[in-house]
Write a protein that holds these residues in place. Structure first.
Motif, short mmCIF file in Angstrom:
data_model
loop_
_atom_site.label_atom_id
_atom_site.label_comp_id
_atom_site.label_asym_id
_atom_site.label_seq_id
_atom_site.Cartn_x
_atom_site.Cartn_y
_atom_site.Cartn_z
N ASN A 195 2.33 8.25 3.83
CA ASN A 195 1.82 6.88 3.83
C ASN A 195 1.46 6.38 2.44
O ASN A 195 1.33 5.17 2.23
CB ASN A 195 0.59 6.75 4.72
CG ASN A 195 0.92 6.94 6.18
OD1 ASN A 195 2.06 6.75 6.60
ND2 ASN A 195 -0.06 7.33 6.96
N TYR A 196 1.26 7.28 1.48
CA TYR A 196 0.80 6.91 0.15
C TYR A 196 1.75 7.31 -0.98
O TYR A 196 1.59 6.82 -2.09
CB TYR A 196 -0.57 7.54 -0.14
CG TYR A 196 -1.60 7.21 0.89
CD1 TYR A 196 -2.21 5.97 0.91
CD2 TYR A 196 -1.96 8.14 1.86
CE1 TYR A 196 -3.17 5.65 1.86
CE2 TYR A 196 -2.92 7.84 2.82
CZ TYR A 196 -3.51 6.59 2.82
OH TYR A 196 -4.44 6.28 3.76
N THR A 256 0.44 17.43 -3.18
CA THR A 256 0.47 16.56 -2.00
C THR A 256 0.55 17.39 -0.72
O THR A 256 1.05 18.52 -0.73
CB THR A 256 1.64 15.56 -2.06
OG1 THR A 256 1.51 14.62 -1.00
CG2 THR A 256 2.99 16.25 -1.95
N ARG A 268 1.24 13.18 2.90
CA ARG A 268 0.85 11.90 2.30
C ARG A 268 2.00 10.90 2.29
O ARG A 268 2.11 10.06 1.38
CB ARG A 268 0.34 12.11 0.87
CG ARG A 268 -0.97 12.83 0.82
CD ARG A 268 -2.06 11.96 1.42
NE ARG A 268 -3.33 12.65 1.42
CZ ARG A 268 -4.10 12.77 2.49
NH1 ARG A 268 -3.73 12.27 3.63
NH2 ARG A 268 -5.24 13.40 2.41
N GLU A 316 3.79 4.51 -3.04
CA GLU A 316 2.89 3.69 -3.87
C GLU A 316 2.41 4.48 -5.09
O GLU A 316 2.33 3.95 -6.20
CB GLU A 316 1.71 3.24 -3.03
CG GLU A 316 0.69 2.42 -3.77
CD GLU A 316 -0.49 2.03 -2.90
OE1 GLU A 316 -1.47 1.53 -3.47
OE2 GLU A 316 -0.45 2.20 -1.66
N THR A 317 2.12 5.75 -4.89
CA THR A 317 1.63 6.59 -5.98
C THR A 317 2.71 6.81 -7.03
O THR A 317 2.47 6.67 -8.23
CB THR A 317 1.14 7.94 -5.43
OG1 THR A 317 0.15 7.69 -4.43
CG2 THR A 317 0.55 8.81 -6.52
#
Length: 65
Positions: A14-15, A9, A12, A18-19
């Motif tokens: 923002n993601y 990573t 990241r 969720e990941t």
């Protein structure tokens, strides 16, 4: 059998939740997640550490290049 998941990573935030959540939601629970951070400058590390899941290791690397 333990499964090792390696996730690279960089910036990241923002993601990342969720990941990671998609991994945590799996029915198979004998896993470890190694998040290899390439020197993020956002809140990625803070967010991962707040998860409090002992199966997750956050490894901060320096920027290469």
């Amino acid at each position: 059998m333990k499964i090792s998941i390696i996730m690279p990573t960089y910036n990241r935030a923002n993601y990342i939740i969720e990941t990671v959540q998609s991994i945590q939601d799996q029915t198979y629970t004998n896993w470890e997640l190694l998040i290899m951070d390439d020197g993020s400058e956002d809140e990625t590390e803070v967010l991962v550490r707040e998860l409090g899941d002992s199966r997750i290791q956050f490894i901060k690397l320096g920027r290469i290049g």
